[in-house]
Design an enzyme around this catalytic site. Structure first.
Site, PDB file in Angstrom:
ATOM      1  CD  GLU B 284       2.342 -32.992  25.255  1.00  0.00           C
ATOM      2  OE1 GLU B 284       1.331 -33.267  24.587  1.00  0.00           O
ATOM      3  OE2 GLU B 284       2.291 -32.457  26.369  1.00  0.00           O
ATOM      4  CD  GLU B 287       6.222 -32.795  19.394  1.00  0.00           C
ATOM      5  OE1 GLU B 287       5.322 -33.447  19.956  1.00  0.00           O
ATOM      6  OE2 GLU B 287       6.008 -31.911  18.549  1.00  0.00           O
ATOM      7  CB  CYS B 310      -4.030 -33.266  26.385  1.00  0.00           C
ATOM      8  SG  CYS B 310      -2.359 -33.218  26.865  1.00  0.00           S
ATOM      9  CB  SER B 330       3.070 -31.397  21.561  1.00  0.00           C
ATOM     10  OG  SER B 330       3.159 -32.781  21.319  1.00  0.00           O
ATOM     11  CE  LYS B 369     -10.198 -35.166  25.496  1.00  0.00           C
ATOM     12  NZ  LYS B 369      -8.926 -35.313  24.774  1.00  0.00           N
ATOM     13  CD  GLU B 372      -9.386 -35.202  20.877  1.00  0.00           C
ATOM     14  OE1 GLU B 372      -9.848 -35.821  21.854  1.00  0.00           O
ATOM     15  OE2 GLU B 372      -8.242 -34.724  20.876  1.00  0.00           O
ATOM     16  CD  GLU B 377      -8.058 -34.419  12.220  1.00  0.00           C
ATOM     17  OE1 GLU B 377      -9.073 -34.386  11.490  1.00  0.00           O
ATOM     18  OE2 GLU B 377      -7.730 -33.495  12.984  1.00  0.00           O
ATOM     19  CB  CYS B 514      -9.927 -32.623  32.712  1.00  0.00           C
ATOM     20  SG  CYS B 514      -8.751 -32.476  31.367  1.00  0.00           S
TER      21      CYS B 514
END
Lengths: 166, 590
Positions: B284, B287, B310, B330, B369, B372, B377, B514
């Site tokens: 990141e 990038e 994230c 990102s 999560k 996720e 993908e 978090c």
């Protein structure tokens, strides 16, 4: 229920009504009222559009629509029937009248006949207690209705020529 | 500010005008029981619909009992919080609430943490005097959150979090009276709605009406399967909160004990998501510098600011609500998914394990999560990079189930190679941490000079939206930080309207980042706990010898042996992703 593609007419109508209330979220109930008056009911797609226009969540709009019994998400029939279940009408047999209408149309309160002609609702006092029991069909008031009258009333609307022939 | 004096339980108290009776009583150590009320003081978040009537008190001269959470204290008031009239009323109210609640305490996921159960205990309720019909509603299960509306007491806390704080707008009270429930619009299931699975509704639910999907049985099965190699990764915020489940003071770091417990549970390798956080920074950060230098060289196609990616709830949020901006964040995967991808390629190859025989479990402070890790993908031929994601609470349950005396455990270290991390990886656990970690690395990569300082206090704190300018040796880099999706929305709307002046923005869905995640031990409305967890995170960072991601020797080795360099083709394939337009709102279910 398949997803409805809103017509341009409906989309513009909702946008106009929202704009009339300055897209103010506090006017949600007024907006819903006017939209239902014009379209007859409030399908999910219309509620989403209203939510978008007033910048509130669809969940909030749906919350209000389901809270008030006046609002409906089902299309109304060509002739919406409302049976008054206020105290005066009730004691003079409104429930039997309602049951008879249900029996003849084969629908329950809140439903619409498959041919789209009639929908049925029960409401509280229309302020015509002197005529109890009262049945409204569209805007027309039928007073002192007895179960035996139901068939005749419905037949008039079924033929669809009530106002012309009377 | 104007002060007023009043008397509560025969004690005089002086408070600022506008204080509620509830808060005034707290000042003199009188804790009036509440149920629907919740206040996260440091976040400016308060739910007080005044609906449950549990907090009623007797005000002398007033005919009716007054709900303490919504009644302003007035000068000269004489209040009794535990007169017989109050206790009887409070008990009746509690009994009435329980009379429409399933008696499933023994098997309820929330048992022991339920505020209704606590209240019944505190009120000494031994019998329910009201019998009758109970309201029932279908159960709704999604990849992360379960709704069991039979247990809902209509406190509306979830509705407040979902609408006011997160501005996601999925949950609202619908229908009326006995049939009222909290629901997504048109009574869709959660997985058909725009829910982000941030889990803040679960974090504040007083009962078992909203809970997480339990992955622990699947983890136990994997651990007992001798043909599987099971590795675990632990997110940074877990170590700062897990101790609370075992009686440690909030803010106690239990990193070493957590590692020891995981080893005793039977995980073959105990690794660290912090390692993957360092890896995230490499990708990141690179990038970010790439976009920045192209922008400075006049490339008009480059999009700024760059946004962090994230947080899976945040990703789902912009996919639904800002799909026109899906190329701004990102493309780096989250640390959880980077870890899974590296474990099932680099590590599996190194150990000569078939990826189908390698099970990756992650311990996360988060419920999103779970969702996720289930995204299509993030799987190869149907085999997910991360098999199961359990919350901090679920890990605590596993430890208790395995008869491990957590407090007596020794401190142990993570395994290599995916367990080594720097302080930069640790601070991912708090709001402001990801961007501080990125700055530490990007600064040195860009200026080729060592950082003059490691702590960026200007990026730290608890305010919902923060901004700072960091001097990259003459180049001012403007940074924005938002936590809570409502705050994120403000920054996004500024970007959309061209008003944003930031180069980089960090976004975390949960208040506090978090550490305040939907999978953390319940805070029960005490926001001090979040502040203590945040302190613990920075403490762990300051104790590390290595505090910059690019100095992690195992990260350096990973690039040398496997990936080549940041943003290489291989890194792109394994560590980057793309986002989807999920703006399509309403779909009728057949």
């Amino acid at each position: 229920m398949p997803k409805i593609k809103l017509t341009e007419y409906a989309t513009n109508l909702v946008k106009e009504i929202c704009a009339k209330f300055n897209n103010n979220e506090g006017e949600l109930i007024n907006v819903l009222h006017q939209v239902q008056n014009k379209l007859g009911y409030l399908p999910a797609e219309i509620q989403e559009l209203i939510a978008q226009e007033l910048n509130i969540s669809a969940a909030k709009v749906y919350g209000v629509v389901t809270f008030y019994s006046y609002f409906t998400m089902k299309p109304q029939g060509e002739f919406p029937i409302s049976v008054c279940m206020g105290t005066a009408c009730y004691v003079r047999g409104a429930e039997q009248v309602l049951d008879e209408i249900k029996r003849q149309l084969r629908i329950d309160v809140g439903e619409t006949t498959p041919d789209g002609k009639f929908s049925l609702s029960a409401l509280r006092c229309v302020g015509a207690c002197g005529l109890a029991p009262v049945v409204l069909v569209g805007e027309k008031v039928h007073g002192r209705v007895a179960t035996v009258d139901v068939k005749k009333i419905l037949a008039e609307y079924k033929s669809g020529c009530l106002s012309d022939k009377e | 500010m104007d002060k007023i004096k009043l008397t509560i339980d025969n004690k005089e108290v002086e408070v600022a005008k506008g204080t509620t009776i509830l808060d005034a009583a707290k000042q003199i150590g009188v804790h009036i029981p509440t149920l629907c009320h919740m206040k996260l003081h440091d976040m400016g978040i308060e739910n007080k619909p005044g609906g449950c009537r549990v907090c009623v008190v007797e005000v002398e001269g007033r005919r009716n009992l007054a709900p303490a959470c919504v009644t302003e204290a007035a000068a000269g008031m004489n209040i009794n919080t535990h007169s017989i009239r109050v206790i009887n009323a409070r008990r009746t109210v509690t009994e009435l609430i329980i009379s429409d609640h399933p008696f499933e305490c023994l098997t309820c996921a929330k048992s022991g943490e339920c505020e209704l159960q606590d209240l019944a205990h505190q009120m000494g309720i031994r019998e329910i005097h009201f019998e009758g019909e109970k309201s029932v509603y279908r159960e709704d299960t999604s990849p992360a959150i379960i709704r069991d509306m039979d247990k809902c007491i209509m406190c509306r806390r979830c509705e407040m979090m979902c609408n006011e704080v997160q501005t996601v707008g999925v949950l609202s009270a619908i229908n009326r009276g006995f049939y009222a429930v909290v629901s997504p619009p048109f009574e869709q299931n959660l997985d058909h709605s725009v829910c982000t699975y941030c889990g803040q509704c679960v974090a504040v639910c007083p009962t078992g009406a909203l809970t997480e999907v339990d992955h622990t049985p699947a983890v136990i099965r994997a651990l007992s399967d001798p043909s599987k190699t099971v590795v675990v990764q632990t997110a940074p915020a877990v170590r700062a909160a897990l101790g609370e489940e075992f009686g440690f003071e909030p803010g106690t770091l239990v990193t070493g004990k957590m590692v020891a417990a995981l080893r005793r549970l039977g995980f073959n390798y105990v690794f660290d998501t912090d390692f993957a956080a360092d890896l995230t920074i490499m990708e990141e950060g690179t990038e970010m510098l790439d976009r920045l230098s192209r922008h400075l060289n006049g490339d008009k196609t480059v999009k700024l600011p760059i946004l962090t990616s994230c947080c899976p709830a945040w990703v789902k949020f912009f996919e639904h609500q800002f799909p026109d901006m899906k190329d701004i964040p990102s493309s780096a995967k989250s640390p959880q998914q980077m870890f899974g991808a590296i474990a099932k390629s680099y590590f599996a190859e190194k150990q000569n394990i078939n990826r189908k025989d390698l099970v990756v479990v992650s311990v996360m402070p988060c419920l999103a999560k779970k969702y996720e890790s289930s995204r299509d993908e993030f799987a190869v031929d149907g085999n997910p990079d991360v098999d199961f994601a359990i919350s901090t609470r679920e890990l605590a349950a596993l430890i208790k189930l395995a008869n491990i005396e957590f407090k007596a455990l020794p401190e142990e270290d993570f395994d290599h190679p995916l367990g080594e991390s720097t302080g930069a990886g640790v601070i991912f656990g708090t709001t402001g941490g990801v961007i501080e970690a990125a700055v530490r690395t990007a600064y040195e990569l860009h200026t080729k000079k060592p950082l003059p300082k490691l702590n960026f206090d200007e990026l730290r704190g608890m305010e919902g939206v923060r901004e700072a300018t960091i001097d990259f040796d003459g180049l001012p880099i403007r940074i924005g930080i938002a936590h809570g999706l409502g705050n994120a929305r403000k920054l996004l709307e500024d970007i959309r309207s061209g008003k944003s002046h930031f180069h980089a923005i960090e976004i975390m869905s949960c208040p506090g980042g978090c550490i305040g995640g939907g999978g953390q031990p319940y805070h029960h409305g005490n926001s001090d706990i979040l502040i203590k967890r945040q302190k613990a995170i920075y403490q762990e960072d300051s104790m590390k010898t290595l505090r910059k991601s690019h100095e992690n020797p195992y990260i350096v080795k990973l690039y040398e042996e496997f990936l080549g360099h940041p943003m290489s083709d291989k890194a792109h394939h394994l560590l980057h992703t793309s986002y989807f337009d999920r703006s399509k709102h309403f779909e009728q279910e057949d």
